[in-house]
Write a protein that holds these residues in place. Structure first.
Motif, PDB file in Angstrom:
ATOM      1  N   GLY A 252       0.786  -1.224   0.000  1.00 53.03           N
ATOM      2  CA  GLY A 252       0.000   0.000   0.000  1.00 53.03           C
ATOM      3  C   GLY A 252       0.823   1.281   0.000  1.00 53.03           C
ATOM      4  O   GLY A 252       2.013   1.289  -0.331  1.00 53.03           O
ATOM      5  N   PRO A 253       0.198   2.426   0.414  1.00 50.92           N
ATOM      6  CA  PRO A 253       0.891   3.730   0.421  1.00 50.92           C
ATOM      7  C   PRO A 253       2.065   3.726   1.400  1.00 50.92           C
ATOM      8  O   PRO A 253       2.106   2.931   2.336  1.00 50.92           O
ATOM      9  CB  PRO A 253      -0.210   4.703   0.878  1.00 50.92           C
ATOM     10  N   TYR A 254       2.992   4.656   1.199  1.00 49.95           N
ATOM     11  CA  TYR A 254       4.174   4.689   2.049  1.00 49.95           C
ATOM     12  C   TYR A 254       4.813   6.068   2.043  1.00 49.95           C
ATOM     13  O   TYR A 254       4.484   6.924   1.222  1.00 49.95           O
ATOM     14  CB  TYR A 254       5.218   3.679   1.547  1.00 49.95           C
ATOM     15  N   TYR A 255       5.690   6.295   3.002  1.00 52.69           N
ATOM     16  CA  TYR A 255       6.601   7.427   2.932  1.00 52.69           C
ATOM     17  C   TYR A 255       7.953   6.979   3.469  1.00 52.69           C
ATOM     18  O   TYR A 255       8.059   5.946   4.133  1.00 52.69           O
ATOM     19  CB  TYR A 255       6.064   8.656   3.683  1.00 52.69           C
ATOM     20  N   VAL A 256       8.986   7.752   3.158  1.00 58.28           N
ATOM     21  CA  VAL A 256      10.359   7.315   3.430  1.00 58.28           C
ATOM     22  C   VAL A 256      11.063   8.339   4.315  1.00 58.28           C
ATOM     23  O   VAL A 256      10.898   9.545   4.140  1.00 58.28           O
ATOM     24  CB  VAL A 256      11.145   7.135   2.110  1.00 58.28           C
ATOM     25  N   LYS A 257      11.853   7.853   5.259  1.00 58.56           N
ATOM     26  CA  LYS A 257      12.690   8.710   6.097  1.00 58.56           C
ATOM     27  C   LYS A 257      14.124   8.208   6.011  1.00 58.56           C
ATOM     28  O   LYS A 257      14.419   7.068   6.361  1.00 58.56           O
ATOM     29  CB  LYS A 257      12.201   8.668   7.550  1.00 58.56           C
ATOM     30  N   SER A 258      15.006   9.056   5.521  1.00 56.01           N
ATOM     31  CA  SER A 258      16.417   8.674   5.385  1.00 56.01           C
ATOM     32  C   SER A 258      17.160   8.919   6.691  1.00 56.01           C
ATOM     33  O   SER A 258      16.885   9.875   7.418  1.00 56.01           O
ATOM     34  CB  SER A 258      17.068   9.488   4.256  1.00 56.01           C
ATOM     35  N   HIS A 259      18.124   8.059   6.984  1.00 61.89           N
ATOM     36  CA  HIS A 259      18.972   8.228   8.163  1.00 61.89           C
ATOM     37  C   HIS A 259      20.211   9.055   7.771  1.00 61.89           C
ATOM     38  O   HIS A 259      20.634   9.040   6.613  1.00 61.89           O
ATOM     39  CB  HIS A 259      19.402   6.861   8.687  1.00 61.89           C
ATOM     40  N   PRO A 260      20.789   9.784   8.708  1.00 56.59           N
ATOM     41  CA  PRO A 260      22.024  10.534   8.398  1.00 56.59           C
ATOM     42  C   PRO A 260      23.108   9.595   7.873  1.00 56.59           C
ATOM     43  O   PRO A 260      23.244   8.462   8.350  1.00 56.59           O
ATOM     44  CB  PRO A 260      22.408  11.150   9.749  1.00 56.59           C
ATOM     45  N   TYR A 261      23.862  10.076   6.898  1.00 52.27           N
ATOM     46  CA  TYR A 261      24.895   9.230   6.296  1.00 52.27           C
ATOM     47  C   TYR A 261      26.228   9.967   6.266  1.00 52.27           C
ATOM     48  O   TYR A 261      26.307  11.118   5.803  1.00 52.27           O
ATOM     49  CB  TYR A 261      24.489   8.838   4.878  1.00 52.27           C
ATOM     50  N   PRO A 262      27.303   9.358   6.777  1.00 53.97           N
ATOM     51  CA  PRO A 262      28.612  10.026   6.796  1.00 53.97           C
ATOM     52  C   PRO A 262      29.320   9.897   5.450  1.00 53.97           C
ATOM     53  O   PRO A 262      29.964   8.881   5.164  1.00 53.97           O
ATOM     54  CB  PRO A 262      29.358   9.248   7.892  1.00 53.97           C
ATOM     55  N   PHE A 263      29.191  10.909   4.604  1.00 51.57           N
ATOM     56  CA  PHE A 263      29.861  10.865   3.310  1.00 51.57           C
ATOM     57  C   PHE A 263      31.379  11.023   3.448  1.00 51.57           C
ATOM     58  O   PHE A 263      32.131  10.654   2.546  1.00 51.57           O
ATOM     59  CB  PHE A 263      29.314  11.969   2.396  1.00 51.57           C
ATOM     60  N   HIS A 264      31.818  11.611   4.555  1.00 49.29           N
ATOM     61  CA  HIS A 264      33.263  11.816   4.768  1.00 49.29           C
ATOM     62  C   HIS A 264      33.638  11.276   6.144  1.00 49.29           C
ATOM     63  O   HIS A 264      32.842  11.345   7.088  1.00 49.29           O
ATOM     64  CB  HIS A 264      33.632  13.298   4.695  1.00 49.29           C
ATOM     65  N   ASP A 265      34.843  10.751   6.281  1.00 42.39           N
ATOM     66  CA  ASP A 265      35.298  10.312   7.587  1.00 42.39           C
ATOM     67  C   ASP A 265      35.792  11.518   8.391  1.00 42.39           C
ATOM     68  O   ASP A 265      35.848  12.649   7.898  1.00 42.39           O
ATOM     69  CB  ASP A 265      36.389   9.246   7.468  1.00 42.39           C
ATOM     70  N   LYS A 266      36.158  11.276   9.669  1.00 41.45           N
ATOM     71  CA  LYS A 266      36.513  12.382  10.555  1.00 41.45           C
ATOM     72  C   LYS A 266      37.753  13.134  10.084  1.00 41.45           C
ATOM     73  O   LYS A 266      37.840  14.356  10.187  1.00 41.45           O
ATOM     74  CB  LYS A 266      36.740  11.847  11.968  1.00 41.45           C
ATOM     75  N   ALA A 267      38.717  12.407   9.523  1.00 40.43           N
ATOM     76  CA  ALA A 267      39.953  13.080   9.070  1.00 40.43           C
ATOM     77  C   ALA A 267      39.633  14.021   7.915  1.00 40.43           C
ATOM     78  O   ALA A 267      40.082  15.174   7.878  1.00 40.43           O
ATOM     79  CB  ALA A 267      40.980  12.026   8.645  1.00 40.43           C
ATOM     80  N   SER A 268      38.847  13.551   6.962  1.00 35.78           N
ATOM     81  CA  SER A 268      38.495  14.399   5.828  1.00 35.78           C
ATOM     82  C   SER A 268      37.693  15.601   6.287  1.00 35.78           C
ATOM     83  O   SER A 268      37.847  16.717   5.770  1.00 35.78           O
ATOM     84  CB  SER A 268      37.677  13.578   4.812  1.00 35.78           C
ATOM     85  N   ARG A 269      36.834  15.371   7.285  1.00 38.81           N
ATOM     86  CA  ARG A 269      36.018  16.477   7.781  1.00 38.81           C
ATOM     87  C   ARG A 269      36.901  17.524   8.464  1.00 38.81           C
ATOM     88  O   ARG A 269      36.674  18.725   8.321  1.00 38.81           O
ATOM     89  CB  ARG A 269      34.988  15.925   8.766  1.00 38.81           C
ATOM     90  N   ALA A 270      37.902  17.083   9.202  1.00 40.47           N
ATOM     91  CA  ALA A 270      38.798  18.038   9.862  1.00 40.47           C
ATOM     92  C   ALA A 270      39.551  18.876   8.831  1.00 40.47           C
ATOM     93  O   ALA A 270      39.724  20.094   8.994  1.00 40.47           O
ATOM     94  CB  ALA A 270      39.777  17.291  10.762  1.00 40.47           C
ATOM     95  N   ILE A 271      40.001  18.229   7.745  1.00 39.39           N
ATOM     96  CA  ILE A 271      40.691  18.962   6.680  1.00 39.39           C
ATOM     97  C   ILE A 271      39.747  19.984   6.058  1.00 39.39           C
ATOM     98  O   ILE A 271      40.119  21.135   5.806  1.00 39.39           O
ATOM     99  CB  ILE A 271      41.223  17.982   5.620  1.00 39.39           C
ATOM    100  N   LEU A 272      38.505  19.556   5.819  1.00 40.14           N
ATOM    101  CA  LEU A 272      37.531  20.454   5.212  1.00 40.14           C
ATOM    102  C   LEU A 272      37.259  21.651   6.100  1.00 40.14           C
ATOM    103  O   LEU A 272      37.200  22.800   5.634  1.00 40.14           O
ATOM    104  CB  LEU A 272      36.222  19.681   4.950  1.00 40.14           C
ATOM    105  N   ILE A 273      37.128  21.390   7.430  1.00 45.45           N
ATOM    106  CA  ILE A 273      36.892  22.502   8.355  1.00 45.45           C
ATOM    107  C   ILE A 273      38.078  23.459   8.359  1.00 45.45           C
ATOM    108  O   ILE A 273      37.913  24.687   8.383  1.00 45.45           O
ATOM    109  CB  ILE A 273      36.629  21.953   9.774  1.00 45.45           C
TER     110      ILE A 273
END
Length: 668
Positions: free
Chosen positions: A223-244
Motif C-alpha cells: 500500500g501507500p508509504y513514505y520514506v525517512k532517510s537516516h544521516p549518512y557520513p559521506f566523509h570520515d573524521k579526518a576528511s572532515r577536519a581537513i575540510l573545516i
C-alpha cells in the motif's frame, strides 16, 4: 484483505454471514461492536486468515474452531466475551488463543492456563529477513500505511526482490531488510552496502535511494508509504577536519580582504548611489511586499508610471479587461500605436510581491511560440506592473463558455491542446532549470488573433532542479478543480502535477464546462460516463459540449479521451510526460489528415541569451474570469466532486479492444 470495523456504533446483531464469505481475508478486527452468537467453524479454516481480533463483544455459547484450523492462523483474541465452553482438538495451539474475561475462565479447570491468563501480550519480535554487513551502510526506513500484516515475513521476499531491482545499479546483491511493527503500521529498514568502494557518494544516494518522489511502486499488498532517510557520513573524521580547516582559512582570508577593501568601498559609495538611481529595482526590499532579492532580468523594458498612466487614461475603469488574485488587467495603447495589456498588482498585497518577482524573472528568460512573453514592467512609487502585448481573443475559458460568441470545432480544439501542450513541455524539459507552472487552467491559456494558444500567468511557478523536484512544499498552491490531489495530499511537487492540471483542461475542451460545476467534478463525471465500446462518443454524448456532436468531425476522439484520462490518473507515475502528450496529439492529428503545424516543443523554441534586436510580441497573463488560489492552510479547500479511485479507467470493464503500438498508453 484486511477488515477493521472496531469501535463503531453498530446495532447489536449476530455473527455476520460474510465472515466466511471472504476467501482472501487475512486480518479480521471488530472490537467493541456488540456482535453476539456462536462463531462458525469455517471462519478458522480460511486459507489466508492470520489474525482474528473480536474482543469486548457479546459472543457466547461454545467455541468450536473445528479440526481444520488454517496453519497460518497465529492469533485469535476473544477476550471479554460470554463464551461458556471450548471444544479442544489436537490441532489447536493454545498459544494462539486468548479467552481471558469469558465465563469459562471463572472457577474452572482453565482458569490458570494460557487460554485464560493473557500471557501473550505482544507479537513475537521479527528477526531481520536478510541482513548485510559493511563499515558504512546506507539506511533508510519505509513506513507502509496499509493495515496490519499477520505475518509480514511471508511477504518480505517479494518486497526484497522489488527493491533490489530498483537499486541494483548501486548495490547489486547487497540489500538487507529489517522489519518491525510500530503501532499499527509496518516499518522496514532498508540497509544497503556499497560495492567496491568504502562509502556511497552523493550521486549514488540521489539516483538510487531517493524514494521520496513517489516514483517507486512497492508490491500491491504494502500500500501507500513514505520514506525517512537516516544521516549518512559521506566523509570520515579526518576528511572532515581537513575540510573545516580549509573553510576556516578561507573565511579568515575573505575577512582580511574585506578589511583591506573597506577604504576603497567608502570611496566608491557615492558613485554607487548615483548608479542605483538608474536601477529600476534599487528600492527593492524597502517594503514588506518585496520578498527576497530583487528580480534578475535578462531583457525587458522598464516603463515609467507616467507612461502607463497615459496609455490607459490614468487607469480608467472602462479600460479594465480582467481581474484576478494578483490584481487588475488594463488595456492600453503606447505612443507608437502598440496595444498592450497591463497587469497591475493590488496595493499592499503580500502575494502580489512574490508573484511579481517570480513572473518577471521567468518571462524575461524564456521564449517560445506558445508561452507568454514579457514586453516590459514598471516598478515605481510602490507600483508593481507587468506589460504584455494585447491579445484580442482572450482566454480559452471565454471561448469555450461562449463569452466571445465563437464556436470551436474539434480540429480547432485539437490545435489549442497541441499549442498549450508544447508550451508546457518546453517549461518542463527545455527551460534550464526546469519550470513547474503550478496553475495550469483554461483561464491561463490565451488565444491570439490566429487562435494560437499561449500558456500564461507564471505568478505561482517554481524553478526546480532535478534534485529539488518532489521535495516537500510548505505551501501547496493552485486553483480549485485543477489542483493535483496527490500534490495536495503529499505536499510533493513534480512536473506530473502540471500534467494533471493539463488533463483537466483537456476534459474541459470536451465538456466545455468549468472543472467544478453544479457540485459535480468534471474528472469524475467523465470517468463515470465513459464507455470505450462507443467508438464515436466514448459514452460521453450526454456530458460533452453539444457544439461538438452537432458540428461532427470528431477525428481521433477515442484516442484523445484515453490520453486525457491518463493525464488525470490519481498517481503521478501513471501520468505521461508533457513531451509524450505533445507527440500523441501530433499523431492524432496526422493520422486523421490534420496538420499539426510547426514542429514539436523540442524544436520550436528559442532561448534569448542576448538583447533582442526586434520588437517582441508578448501577450498578457491575467484572467478575465475570477479564480481563487489556495494555500495548504486554507480551510476552504475541498473537492466537492471527490477523486474516486474506483472510477479510474484501469478499474473499469470498458477497456477498448487491443490497439496498435501507436495507440497504446503514453510513457510516463
Amino acid at each position: 484483505m484486511h477488515r477493521d470495523l472496531s469501535n463503531n456504533s453498530f446495532m447489536p446483531s449476530g455473527v455476520p454471514s460474510w465472515f466466511t464469505e471472504l476467501p482472501g481475508l487475512m486480518t479480521l478486527t471488530m472490537q467493541s461492536v456488540g456482535i453476539s452468537g456462536k462463531l462458525p467453524q469455517k471462519l478458522f479454516s480460511l486459507r489466508d486468515l492470520q489474525h482474528v481480533i473480536l474482543n469486548d463483544n457479546e459472543l457466547n455459547d461454545t467455541l468450536d474452531m473445528g479440526n481444520t484450523i488454517n496453519d497460518g492462523l497465529d492469533l485469535v483474541d476473544l477476550r471479554n466475551n460470554k463464551i461458556t465452553s471450548v471444544t479442544v482438538y489436537s490441532s489447536l495451539d493454545s498459544k494462539l488463543l486468548k479467552l481471558e474475561g469469558n465465563p469459562l475462565c471463572t472457577d474452572s479447570l482453565l482458569s490458570n492456563t494460557l487460554l485464560c491468563t493473557d500471557q501473550l501480550t505482544e507479537f513475537p519480535t521479527m528477526l531481520p529477513f536478510s541482513d548485510v554487513q559493511c563499515p558504512h551502510p546506507f539506511v533508510e526506513t519505509i513506513f507502509f500505511r496499509s493495515p496490519s500484516f499477520g505475518d509480514v515475513r511471508k511477504f518480505l521476499p517479494e518486497l526484497h526482490d522489488n527493491l533490489s531491482r530498483t537499486v541494483s545499479s548501486c548495490t547489486p546483491n547487497k540489500l538487507g531488510l529489517v522489519p518491525y511493527v510500530d503501532d499499527v503500521y509496518l516499518k522496514v529498514d532498508i540497509k544497503a552496502c556499497p560495492v567496491n568502494q568504502k562509502r556511497f557518494n552523493y550521486s549514488q544516494v540521489l539516483n538510487c535511494f531517493n524514494l521520496t518522489l513517489q516514483t517507486y511502486k512497492p508490491p500491491e499488498n504494502f500500500g501507500p508509504y513514505y520514506v525517512k532517510s537516516h544521516p549518512y557520513p559521506f566523509h570520515d573524521k579526518a576528511s572532515r577536519a581537513i575540510l573545516i580547516g580549509v573553510v576556516t582559512g578561507s573565511v579568515l582570508l575573505v575577512v582580511g580582504l574585506a578589511l583591506i577593501g573597506v577604504y576603497a568601498m567608502r570611496q566608491k559609495k557615492r558613485a554607487k548611489k548615483l548608479v542605483s538611481q538608474n536601477n529600476p529595482f534599487a528600492s527593492w526590499g524597502s517594503t514588506p511586499e518585496d520578498i527576497g532579492e530583487a528580480p534578475k532580468l535578462k531583457s525587458a523594458r522598464a516603463f515609467t508610471l507616467e507612461e502607463l498612466k497615459l496609455s490607459t487614461n490614468d487607469f480608467k475603469q472602462i479600460n479594465a479587461i480582467g481581474e484576478g488574485g494578483y490584481g487588475t488587467v488594463y488595456r492600453g495603447k503606447l505612443l507608437d500605436g502598440q496595444l498592450i495589456a497591463i497587469k497591475r498588482s493590488k496595493q499592499g498585497s503580500m502575494q502580489g510581491g512574490l508573484e511579481f518577482k517570480t513572473e518577471i524573472e521567468l518571462l524575461s528568460r524564456v521564449h517560445h511560440n506558445n508561452l507568454v512573453g514579457l514586453v516590459g514592467f514598471c516598478f515605481e512609487k510602490g507600483e508593481k506592473m507587468l506589460v504584455y502585448e494585447f491579445i484580442s481573443n482572450g482566454t480559452l475559458s471565454e471561448a469555450l463558455y461562449g463569452m466571445k460568441g465563437v464556436q470551436l470545432d474539434w480540429s480547432m480544439r485539437l490545435k489549442i491542446a497541441l499549442d498549450s501542450a508544447r508550451g508546457l513541455a518546453y517549461l518542463h524539459d527545455h527551460a534550464n532549470p526546469p519550470i513547474i507552472h503550478r496553475d495550469i487552467k483554461s483561464t491561463n491559456i490565451l488565444l491570439d488573433s490566429k487562435m494560437t494558444a499561449k500558456v500564461a500567468d507564471f505568478g505561482l511557478s517554481l524553478l526546480v532542479s532535478d534534485s529539488e523536484e518532489g521535495e516537500l512544499c510548505t505551501n501547496v498552491k493552485g486553483t480549485l478543480g485543477y489542483l493535483d490531489p496527490e500534490y495536495y495530499m503529499t505536499q510533493q511537487l513534480t512536473a506530473k502535477s502540471d500534467v494533471y492540471s493539463f488533463g483537466v483542461v483537456l476534459l474541459e475542451l470536451i465538456v466545455a464546462k468549468p472543472p467544478i460545476y453544479e457540485k459535480k467534478y468534471i474528472v469524475r463525471e467523465v470517468k463515470t460516463a465513459l464507455d470505450m465500446e462507443d467508438t464515436m462518443y466514448c459514452g460521453l454524448k450526454d456530458v460533452m459540449d453539444p457544439v461538438l456532436y452537432k458540428m461532427g468531425g470528431l477525428l481521433g476522439f477515442p484516442r484523445f479521451v484515453r490520453m486525457a484520462l491518463q493525464c488525470v490518473e490519481e498517481v503521478g507515475p501513471d501520468r505521461p510526460k508533457m513531451n509524450n502528450v505533445v507527440r500523441e496529439i501530433e499523431m492524432i492529428m496526422q493520422d486523421n489528415g490534420l496538420t499539426p503545424g510547426s514542429m514539436s516543443a523540442s524544436s520550436s523554441f528559442s532561448v534569448d541569451s542576448t538583447t533582442r534586436t526586434f520588437a517582441p510580441r508578448y501577450p498578457y497573463s491575467s484572467t478575465s474570469t475570477p479564480s481563487t488560489t489556495y494555500e495548504m492552510d486554507s480551510r476552504a479547500f475541498e473537492y466537492s466532486g471527490g477523486f474516486p479511485s474506483q472510477g479510474s479507467l484501469k478499474n473499469r470493464n470498458t477497456s477498448p479492444k487491443p490497439r496498435s503500438s501507436r495507440e497504446r498508453g503514453l510513457p510516463g
